[in-house]
Structure formats: structure tokens, C-alpha cells
Design a protein around this motif. Structure first.
Motif, PDB file in Angstrom:
ATOM      1  N   LEU A 129       0.808  -1.122  -0.081  1.00  0.00           N
ATOM      2  CA  LEU A 129      -0.115   0.016  -0.116  1.00  0.00           C
ATOM      3  C   LEU A 129       0.741   1.228   0.050  1.00  0.00           C
ATOM      4  O   LEU A 129       0.497   2.288  -0.867  1.00  0.00           O
ATOM      5  N   VAL A 130       1.996   1.302   0.812  1.00  0.00           N
ATOM      6  CA  VAL A 130       2.814   2.343   0.882  1.00  0.00           C
ATOM      7  C   VAL A 130       3.517   2.625  -0.508  1.00  0.00           C
ATOM      8  O   VAL A 130       3.686   3.878  -0.989  1.00  0.00           O
ATOM      9  N   GLN A 131       4.045   1.537  -1.015  1.00  0.00           N
ATOM     10  CA  GLN A 131       4.745   1.632  -2.297  1.00  0.00           C
ATOM     11  C   GLN A 131       3.768   2.234  -3.549  1.00  0.00           C
ATOM     12  O   GLN A 131       4.117   2.892  -4.498  1.00  0.00           O
ATOM     13  N   GLY A 132       2.582   1.540  -3.169  1.00  0.00           N
ATOM     14  CA  GLY A 132       1.581   1.934  -4.352  1.00  0.00           C
ATOM     15  C   GLY A 132       1.295   3.391  -4.405  1.00  0.00           C
ATOM     16  O   GLY A 132       0.686   3.860  -5.514  1.00  0.00           O
ATOM     17  N   LEU A 133       1.549   4.250  -3.294  1.00  0.00           N
ATOM     18  CA  LEU A 133       1.301   5.754  -3.313  1.00  0.00           C
ATOM     19  C   LEU A 133       2.391   6.322  -4.355  1.00  0.00           C
ATOM     20  O   LEU A 133       2.336   7.595  -4.574  1.00  0.00           O
ATOM     21  N   ALA A 134       3.735   5.736  -4.496  1.00  0.00           N
ATOM     22  CA  ALA A 134       4.643   6.267  -5.131  1.00  0.00           C
ATOM     23  C   ALA A 134       4.903   5.829  -6.422  1.00  0.00           C
ATOM     24  O   ALA A 134       5.402   6.577  -7.288  1.00  0.00           O
TER      25      ALA A 134
END
Length: 118
Positions: free
Chosen positions: A66-71
């Protein structure tokens, strides 16, 4: 080829319905992996088994996705779907409580199972 954000990429390819389905998929995965991590392992009738730190792995990998999907949108394109599907189905598998060699032995000792000759 790809957007700067996984959610933008889903929106541009599948629209609002696709984003909704993605959100629901990730929420269901995080929900299931969280309770997999905080519940005691139960593969027999014993309820006093110690917690395992390995059960946190699906939750932590879900947070990373989820965090990497924001970037970037690589969790969507490369390995993210494989991990979500693999871990979601793996943590869904639960052993059958009350079945197995130990439970059969206890049932036989109690006299609940009898062998019937034909």
C-alpha cells in the motif's frame, strides 16, 4: 506505460469501479492478514500455543504494497498482485480443528468412536 501512483493507474485504466474494487480487495486482505497475525495458531484443540512472529509477514507485506503503491504503480504491474493473491489464499487455509490423529485418539479413548464389524 505506467502512472506515478497505483491508484491513478487503476483509475485511468478501470475508472471509479476499478478503484473501488481495488480498495475492497486491499481492505479485505489487510483485515484477514491482521487477524491471522493476532490470533493464536490453532491446528488442534489446544488454545495455549505461543504466537509466531512469522504471522506478521502478510500484514507487513500488505503495508509495504500500500505504501509503495502511493509512490509508484509497480505493486500493481509487477509482483503486487501475485503477493496479494498468494498470501490471501494461503492465510485463508486453516487446518480443520477437531480432525486428525490426536483428536481421533482422544475420541477413541473416550469411547465416542467404535469400530463396527460387518
Amino acid at each position: 506505460m505506467q502512472a506515478h501512483n497505483m491508484w491513478i493507474d487503476v483509475y485511468l485504466q478501470l475508472g471509479v469501479i476499478g478503484v473501488f474494487l481495488m480498495v475492497m480487495t486491499y481492505l479485505a486482505y489487510i483485515w484477514r492478514s491482521w487477524f491471522f497475525a493476532v490470533d493464536r495458531p490453532r491446528w488442534d484443540l489446544r488454545a495455549d500455543r505461543p504466537y509466531s512472529p512469522l504471522t506478521l509477514l502478510p500484514t507487513l507485506l500488505g503495508a509495504v504494497l500500500l505504501v509503495q503503491g502511493l509512490a509508484e504503480s509497480s505493486p500493481l504491474l509487477l509482483w503486487g498482485w501475485m503477493l496479494v493473491v498468494l498470501l490471501a489464499f494461503k492465510i485463508k487455509q486453516s487446518p480443520h480443528i477437531g480432525e486428525g490423529a490426536a483428536e481421533m485418539r482422544i475420541a477413541i479413548e473416550r469411547g465416542e468412536l467404535t469400530t463396527q464389524a460387518s
